[in-house]
Design a protein around this motif. Structure first.
Motif, PDB file in Angstrom:
ATOM      1  N   HIS A   1       0.807  -1.223   0.000  1.00  0.00           N
ATOM      2  CA  HIS A   1       0.000   0.000   0.000  1.00  0.00           C
ATOM      3  C   HIS A   1       0.844   1.279   0.000  1.00  0.00           C
ATOM      4  O   HIS A   1       0.288   2.370   0.122  1.00  0.00           O
ATOM      5  CB  HIS A   1      -0.934   0.006   1.213  1.00  0.00           C
ATOM      6  CG  HIS A   1      -1.934  -1.105   1.196  1.00  0.00           C
ATOM      7  ND1 HIS A   1      -2.905  -1.223   0.229  1.00  0.00           N
ATOM      8  CD2 HIS A   1      -2.098  -2.168   2.026  1.00  0.00           C
ATOM      9  CE1 HIS A   1      -3.630  -2.305   0.464  1.00  0.00           C
ATOM     10  NE2 HIS A   1      -3.158  -2.897   1.546  1.00  0.00           N
ATOM     11  N   VAL A   2       2.156   1.140  -0.103  1.00  0.00           N
ATOM     12  CA  VAL A   2       3.021   2.325  -0.145  1.00  0.00           C
ATOM     13  C   VAL A   2       3.707   2.393  -1.505  1.00  0.00           C
ATOM     14  O   VAL A   2       4.095   1.367  -2.077  1.00  0.00           O
ATOM     15  CB  VAL A   2       4.064   2.314   0.996  1.00  0.00           C
ATOM     16  CG1 VAL A   2       3.363   2.368   2.345  1.00  0.00           C
ATOM     17  CG2 VAL A   2       4.973   1.098   0.922  1.00  0.00           C
ATOM     18  N   ALA A   3       3.862   3.617  -2.012  1.00  0.00           N
ATOM     19  CA  ALA A   3       4.435   3.801  -3.350  1.00  0.00           C
ATOM     20  C   ALA A   3       5.922   3.461  -3.390  1.00  0.00           C
ATOM     21  O   ALA A   3       6.432   3.000  -4.410  1.00  0.00           O
ATOM     22  CB  ALA A   3       4.205   5.240  -3.817  1.00  0.00           C
ATOM     23  N   GLU A   4       6.630   3.681  -2.266  1.00  0.00           N
ATOM     24  CA  GLU A   4       8.075   3.432  -2.199  1.00  0.00           C
ATOM     25  C   GLU A   4       8.389   2.518  -1.013  1.00  0.00           C
ATOM     26  O   GLU A   4       8.740   2.985   0.077  1.00  0.00           O
ATOM     27  CB  GLU A   4       8.831   4.760  -2.059  1.00  0.00           C
ATOM     28  CG  GLU A   4       8.627   5.735  -3.202  1.00  0.00           C
ATOM     29  CD  GLU A   4       9.265   5.251  -4.501  1.00  0.00           C
ATOM     30  OE1 GLU A   4      10.157   4.377  -4.429  1.00  0.00           O
ATOM     31  OE2 GLU A   4       8.869   5.736  -5.571  1.00  0.00           O
ATOM     32  N   PRO A   5       8.287   1.205  -1.188  1.00  0.00           N
ATOM     33  CA  PRO A   5       8.532   0.284  -0.072  1.00  0.00           C
ATOM     34  C   PRO A   5       9.912   0.435   0.566  1.00  0.00           C
ATOM     35  O   PRO A   5      10.050   0.292   1.785  1.00  0.00           O
ATOM     36  CB  PRO A   5       8.382  -1.099  -0.723  1.00  0.00           C
ATOM     37  CG  PRO A   5       7.517  -0.874  -1.911  1.00  0.00           C
ATOM     38  CD  PRO A   5       7.865   0.483  -2.406  1.00  0.00           C
ATOM     39  N   MET A   6      10.924   0.732  -0.239  1.00  0.00           N
ATOM     40  CA  MET A   6      12.280   0.837   0.319  1.00  0.00           C
ATOM     41  C   MET A   6      12.405   2.009   1.283  1.00  0.00           C
ATOM     42  O   MET A   6      13.162   1.935   2.256  1.00  0.00           O
ATOM     43  CB  MET A   6      13.311   0.943  -0.804  1.00  0.00           C
ATOM     44  CG  MET A   6      13.553  -0.368  -1.513  1.00  0.00           C
ATOM     45  SD  MET A   6      15.143  -0.418  -2.327  1.00  0.00           S
ATOM     46  CE  MET A   6      14.963  -1.888  -3.333  1.00  0.00           C
ATOM     47  N   GLU A   7      11.677   3.084   1.028  1.00  0.00           N
ATOM     48  CA  GLU A   7      11.710   4.228   1.946  1.00  0.00           C
ATOM     49  C   GLU A   7      11.114   3.840   3.300  1.00  0.00           C
ATOM     50  O   GLU A   7      11.596   4.267   4.352  1.00  0.00           O
ATOM     51  CB  GLU A   7      10.943   5.411   1.347  1.00  0.00           C
ATOM     52  CG  GLU A   7      11.587   6.008   0.104  1.00  0.00           C
ATOM     53  CD  GLU A   7      13.009   6.491   0.372  1.00  0.00           C
ATOM     54  OE1 GLU A   7      13.210   7.190   1.387  1.00  0.00           O
ATOM     55  OE2 GLU A   7      13.907   6.160  -0.431  1.00  0.00           O
ATOM     56  N   VAL A   8      10.086   3.021   3.269  1.00  0.00           N
ATOM     57  CA  VAL A   8       9.453   2.553   4.508  1.00  0.00           C
ATOM     58  C   VAL A   8      10.392   1.600   5.251  1.00  0.00           C
ATOM     59  O   VAL A   8      10.509   1.651   6.481  1.00  0.00           O
ATOM     60  CB  VAL A   8       8.105   1.868   4.197  1.00  0.00           C
ATOM     61  CG1 VAL A   8       7.491   1.277   5.460  1.00  0.00           C
ATOM     62  CG2 VAL A   8       7.143   2.870   3.561  1.00  0.00           C
ATOM     63  N   LEU A   9      11.091   0.743   4.506  1.00  0.00           N
ATOM     64  CA  LEU A   9      12.052  -0.170   5.132  1.00  0.00           C
ATOM     65  C   LEU A   9      13.221   0.601   5.748  1.00  0.00           C
ATOM     66  O   LEU A   9      13.710   0.246   6.826  1.00  0.00           O
ATOM     67  CB  LEU A   9      12.567  -1.178   4.103  1.00  0.00           C
ATOM     68  CG  LEU A   9      11.533  -2.183   3.570  1.00  0.00           C
ATOM     69  CD1 LEU A   9      12.169  -3.073   2.515  1.00  0.00           C
ATOM     70  CD2 LEU A   9      10.953  -3.029   4.695  1.00  0.00           C
ATOM     71  N   LYS A  10      13.675   1.647   5.075  1.00  0.00           N
ATOM     72  CA  LYS A  10      14.747   2.496   5.630  1.00  0.00           C
ATOM     73  C   LYS A  10      14.311   3.120   6.950  1.00  0.00           C
ATOM     74  O   LYS A  10      15.087   3.200   7.907  1.00  0.00           O
ATOM     75  CB  LYS A  10      15.104   3.609   4.641  1.00  0.00           C
ATOM     76  CG  LYS A  10      15.965   3.177   3.479  1.00  0.00           C
ATOM     77  CD  LYS A  10      16.252   4.373   2.574  1.00  0.00           C
ATOM     78  CE  LYS A  10      17.018   3.947   1.331  1.00  0.00           C
ATOM     79  NZ  LYS A  10      17.231   5.091   0.398  1.00  0.00           N
ATOM     80  N   GLU A  11      13.067   3.581   6.993  1.00  0.00           N
ATOM     81  CA  GLU A  11      12.553   4.206   8.211  1.00  0.00           C
ATOM     82  C   GLU A  11      12.460   3.186   9.345  1.00  0.00           C
ATOM     83  O   GLU A  11      12.797   3.494  10.496  1.00  0.00           O
ATOM     84  CB  GLU A  11      11.182   4.828   7.932  1.00  0.00           C
ATOM     85  CG  GLU A  11      10.572   5.576   9.098  1.00  0.00           C
ATOM     86  CD  GLU A  11      11.299   6.866   9.458  1.00  0.00           C
ATOM     87  OE1 GLU A  11      10.782   7.625  10.298  1.00  0.00           O
ATOM     88  OE2 GLU A  11      12.402   7.115   8.911  1.00  0.00           O
TER      89      GLU A  11
END
Length: 266
Positions: free
Chosen positions: A135-145
């Motif tokens: 449901h997120v456009a940039e999964p890697m940004e969420v994983l980084k967070e």
């Protein structure tokens, strides 16, 4: 004659026994004899009662509960404190759980985007993402967070669908393979990644069958017909398909999966 009296006596004794039993049950639990039988006959609810996909999600998180203890600082990104789906409940383990959600209607502790959470670096032991990453456009940004928020040695536990219907919540951006998640773990700073496939082609078929029976029907005849067909066919076929899923060893059939369980260690 003696046998007849003995039989009558046994019947009378049994009647007295059951009367006492039901009377005791009624007084102790305030339910009727009818409700007693109703409760005994009621099927135990399992994750499959919700959906095949939810079965695998619950199975994954229950298997990972060894990471949790009462001193754990847990952040549930995209989770809900109330109206949880399935049987797994992170709140039942006695640890402190911080809920983060973009939707204020879910009453989270923090209303925030999953890629920009206002918490200090290395403030959590465990990060949980149940069916969030699609449901997120940039999964890697969420994983980084998530990596930023985790302490050294912390763990991210996540599930994400693969062969599953598109579902907006509010948006559905993608389905990603095992190779993508391994690469994503490395690029976002995790030291170790474990990817678990959740089901084979038989689980995918079971999931598709469930959604077929859940498809909306407007006509009253259609609703009745679907209920009858569902009662006769769904449970038996579901059990057969899930049994075949556990037995499946063919690599070509294992290439089909409902989704993945992700365990990323910092």
């Amino acid at each position: 004659m003696a046998m007849a009296y003995m039989g009558a006596g046994c019947s009378f004794y049994c009647l007295l026994y059951y009367n006492r039993h039901f009377q005791y049950y009624y007084l102790g639990n305030r339910i009727s004899t009818f409700n007693f039988f109703k409760q005994r006959m009621r099927k135990q609810r399992t994750s499959l009662s919700f959906s095949v996909r939810r079965h695998f999600i619950d199975e994954f998180f229950f298997a990972k509960r060894g990471f949790i203890n009462k001193t754990s600082q847990i952040i549930d990104i995209g989770g809900k404190r109330d109206k949880k789906r399935g049987l797994f409940n992170i709140d039942s383990y006695g640890a402190k759980v911080i809920y983060v959600n973009l939707d204020p209607r879910s009453k989270p502790d923090i209303v925030a985007d999953a890629s920009n959470i206002p918490l200090a670096d290395e403030s959590c032991d465990i990060a949980i993402m149940g069916e969030l990453l699609e449901h997120v456009a940039e999964p890697m940004e969420v994983l980084k967070e998530a990596n930023r928020l985790l302490k050294k040695g912390g763990v991210l536990l996540a599930t994400t669908p693969f062969m599953y219907p598109i579902h907006a919540d509010p948006y559905d951006f993608g389905r990603y393979t095992e190779n993508y998640w391994l690469e994503a773990a490395l690029k976002t700073g995790f030291s170790k990644a474990e990817i678990e496939k959740q089901g084979t082609i038989f689980a995918v078929l079971a999931l598709a069958m469930q959604h077929l029976f859940l498809a909306p029907t407007t006509s009253s005849i259609g609703i009745i017909f679907k209920k009858i067909i569902r009662r006769i066919f769904e449970n038996p076929f579901l059990k057969i398909l899930m049994w075949l899923d556990k037995k499946c060893k063919a690599e070509s059939l294992q290439a089909w999966t409902t989704g993945y369980g992700l365990t990323f260690l910092k």
